[in-house]
Design a protein around this motif. Structure first.
Motif, short mmCIF file in Angstrom:
data_model
loop_
_atom_site.label_atom_id
_atom_site.label_comp_id
_atom_site.label_asym_id
_atom_site.label_seq_id
_atom_site.Cartn_x
_atom_site.Cartn_y
_atom_site.Cartn_z
N GLN A 220 1.03 -1.54 -0.34
CA GLN A 220 0.33 0.18 -0.25
C GLN A 220 1.21 1.25 0.19
O GLN A 220 0.72 2.32 -0.55
CB GLN A 220 -0.71 0.35 1.36
N VAL B 93 1.89 3.04 -3.09
CA VAL B 93 1.36 3.74 -3.85
C VAL B 93 2.03 5.64 -4.02
O VAL B 93 1.28 5.59 -4.88
CB VAL B 93 -0.43 3.71 -3.34
N PHE B 94 2.62 5.20 -2.88
CA PHE B 94 2.82 6.76 -2.55
C PHE B 94 4.62 6.59 -3.02
O PHE B 94 4.90 7.26 -2.15
CB PHE B 94 1.94 7.09 -1.56
N ARG C 59 -1.23 19.57 -3.89
CA ARG C 59 -1.40 18.47 -4.82
C ARG C 59 -1.74 17.47 -4.26
O ARG C 59 -2.74 16.25 -3.78
CB ARG C 59 -0.52 17.49 -5.78
N GLY D 28 -4.54 17.69 -2.12
CA GLY D 28 -6.13 17.58 -3.37
C GLY D 28 -6.66 15.59 -2.63
O GLY D 28 -7.64 15.36 -2.85
N GLU D 29 -5.42 14.77 -3.04
CA GLU D 29 -5.73 13.99 -3.17
C GLU D 29 -5.59 13.13 -1.77
O GLU D 29 -6.85 12.25 -1.94
CB GLU D 29 -3.92 13.15 -3.42
N LEU E 114 -9.62 13.33 -1.62
CA LEU E 114 -10.10 12.96 -2.70
C LEU E 114 -10.17 11.65 -2.13
O LEU E 114 -11.33 10.97 -1.61
CB LEU E 114 -10.03 12.60 -3.70
N LEU E 115 -8.35 10.82 -1.52
CA LEU E 115 -8.89 9.77 -1.06
C LEU E 115 -10.00 9.73 0.68
O LEU E 115 -10.67 8.25 0.26
CB LEU E 115 -7.72 9.37 -0.63
N SER F 240 -12.12 11.28 0.62
CA SER F 240 -13.93 10.86 0.33
C SER F 240 -14.64 9.69 -0.63
O SER F 240 -15.52 9.10 0.50
CB SER F 240 -14.26 12.26 -0.86
N VAL F 241 -13.35 9.09 -0.92
CA VAL F 241 -13.98 7.63 -1.92
C VAL F 241 -14.03 6.80 -0.59
O VAL F 241 -15.04 5.93 -0.36
CB VAL F 241 -12.94 7.30 -2.67
N SER F 242 -12.66 6.70 0.22
CA SER F 242 -12.81 5.65 1.18
C SER F 242 -13.91 6.53 2.43
O SER F 242 -14.73 4.73 2.76
CB SER F 242 -11.84 6.19 2.26
N ARG G 117 -16.96 6.92 1.99
CA ARG G 117 -18.37 6.97 0.74
C ARG G 117 -18.15 4.78 1.20
O ARG G 117 -19.32 4.19 1.04
CB ARG G 117 -17.81 7.14 -0.82
N LEU G 118 -16.87 4.30 0.69
CA LEU G 118 -16.89 3.05 0.95
C LEU G 118 -17.11 2.73 1.96
O LEU G 118 -18.05 1.22 1.72
CB LEU G 118 -15.41 2.73 0.25
N LYS H 244 -20.79 2.53 2.11
CA LYS H 244 -21.87 1.26 1.39
C LYS H 244 -21.34 0.88 2.32
O LYS H 244 -22.61 -0.32 1.90
CB LYS H 244 -21.04 1.70 0.15
N ILE I 105 -1.78 -1.21 -7.52
CA ILE I 105 -0.24 -0.10 -7.85
C ILE I 105 0.09 -1.39 -8.63
O ILE I 105 0.95 -1.34 -9.84
CB ILE I 105 0.95 0.19 -6.84
N THR J 120 -10.12 2.07 -2.38
CA THR J 120 -9.24 3.72 -2.14
C THR J 120 -7.96 3.48 -2.88
O THR J 120 -7.64 4.70 -3.48
CB THR J 120 -9.02 3.55 -0.46
N LYS K 90 -6.02 6.18 -5.25
CA LYS K 90 -4.79 7.16 -5.68
C LYS K 90 -3.57 6.47 -7.26
O LYS K 90 -4.30 7.68 -7.93
CB LYS K 90 -3.61 6.96 -4.99
N ARG L 151 -2.69 12.34 -13.94
CA ARG L 151 -0.98 13.12 -13.43
C ARG L 151 -0.68 12.71 -15.09
O ARG L 151 -0.29 13.89 -15.26
CB ARG L 151 -0.05 12.71 -12.56
N ASP M 199 -15.54 14.29 -7.02
CA ASP M 199 -13.93 14.92 -6.56
C ASP M 199 -12.59 14.84 -7.39
O ASP M 199 -11.95 15.23 -7.19
CB ASP M 199 -14.05 13.63 -5.45
N ILE N 181 -10.08 18.06 -9.19
CA ILE N 181 -8.68 18.29 -8.52
C ILE N 181 -7.82 17.84 -10.15
O ILE N 181 -6.33 17.84 -9.99
CB ILE N 181 -7.63 17.14 -7.60
#
Lengths: 183, 123
Positions: free
Chosen positions: A7, A10-11, A48, A51-52, A55-56, A58-60, A62-63, A66, B36, B68, B72, B79, B107, B111
């Motif tokens: 995980q 991803v970053f 940035r 912002g991400e 977004l993450l 918000s998505v999380s 919502r999940l 649900k 990823i 999630t 990303k 991007r 969302d 961005i």
């Protein structure tokens, strides 16, 4: 642990950039111009990333909402299924009791017929065979009456024995309604 | 340049990136075990593509559901695509949504700095 590493990949771009900026911050010989340039880059990347992150999140969220909704639905359905199962058990027991009573009544009728047949046979044997022999031997007509009385007294115990035997046989041969339903 | 194509599975989306076609497509569900690892080849492919994109690129997103970490990775895809307008070429993104995907699309739209159209899927 492996999942946590995966995980964090991803970053990876952000991690690499952070390492690069850290390295630069430790260098005391960088010209002011380069510092300013890198500082601007850092600000852009940070913006940035915010912002991400938004977004993450918000998505999380919502999940999770649900998932929670699905869990609630499952819980409700599970409760409904349990209730239906309880009702089924009660109805099954009622049905089983009714079937048992029907079997008992059927067996009772058969047993009575058999006992009646036995009574007729015993009466015929008593009247036709035994009585003449006994009367001839003892010369007493009362003996014949005692035979018939004996047959009459024996009828009820014979009925009970036959009924019990037939009931046992009937129960041995049949499976319960529940067994049939859930086979 | 060769196309990048992956068939959809119950956990991963269909990826259809064919430079010969007008449109790139991602559709289905995106809940891979390791996002990823799944998206890395596509991101590498996009690195090559954005260096020499077609005059016009349209990217269609028709996702039903994504986790999630996939979101990303989607950000990373966008991007990369953001670089296309910088080369003077055209880029448009069409985000197809039902009631579940609308908020997610909004969302992303907030961005990502590319022309982003929200298109409702009709039943």
């Amino acid at each position: 642990m492996a999942k946590a590493v995966a995980q964090s990949d991803v970053f990876q771009a952000e991690i690499d950039f952070l390492k690069e900026v850290r390295k630069l911050s430790e260098d005391d010989n960088i010209p002011a111009e380069t510092v300013k340039e890198n500082y601007k880059k850092l600000c852009d990347k940070y913006e940035r990333l915010i912002g991400e992150a938004k977004l993450l999140t918000s998505v999380s969220d919502r999940l999770h909402a649900k998932l929670n909704e699905a869990n609630e639905k499952l819980k409700k359905q599970s409760e409904e299924i349990n209730k239906i199962n309880d009702d089924l058990k009660v109805n099954n027991q009622l049905l089983q009791d009714t079937i048992d009573q029907l079997v008992k009544a059927k067996v009772g009728r058969k047993a009575s017929s058999i006992v009646l047949l036995i009574a007729i046979i015993l009466f015929v044997i008593s009247e036709g065979l035994l009585e003449p022999i006994v009367e001839q031997k003892f010369g007493n007509e009362q003996v014949g009456f005692i035979f018939k009385l004996g047959i009459a007294i024996l009828l009820k115990p014979i009925d009970v024995i036959v009924e019990r035997y037939m009931m046992r046989q009937a129960l041995k041969g049949k499976s319960t309604v529940a067994d049939k339903l859930f086979k | 340049m060769e196309a990048y194509y992956l068939e959809a599975t119950p956990k991963t989306p269909k990826l259809d990136f064919n430079p010969a076609a007008d449109t790139f497509l991602i559709s289905g569900r995106s809940i891979p075990e390791n996002s990823i690892e799944f998206y890395k080849p596509l991101l590498d492919w996009l690195d090559d593509y954005v260096n020499n994109p077609k005059d016009s690129t349209n990217f269609e997103v028709k996702l039903e559901y994504f986790n999630t970490s996939s979101s990303k990775c989607l950000v990373e895809i966008f991007r990369k695509l953001e670089k296309i307008p910088q080369t003077g070429k055209e880029l448009s993104v069409d985000w197809y949504f039902d009631e579940d995907m609308q908020e997610s699309g909004e969302d992303f739209k907030e961005i990502i700095k590319v022309p982003f159209r929200m298109i409702q899927i009709k039943d």
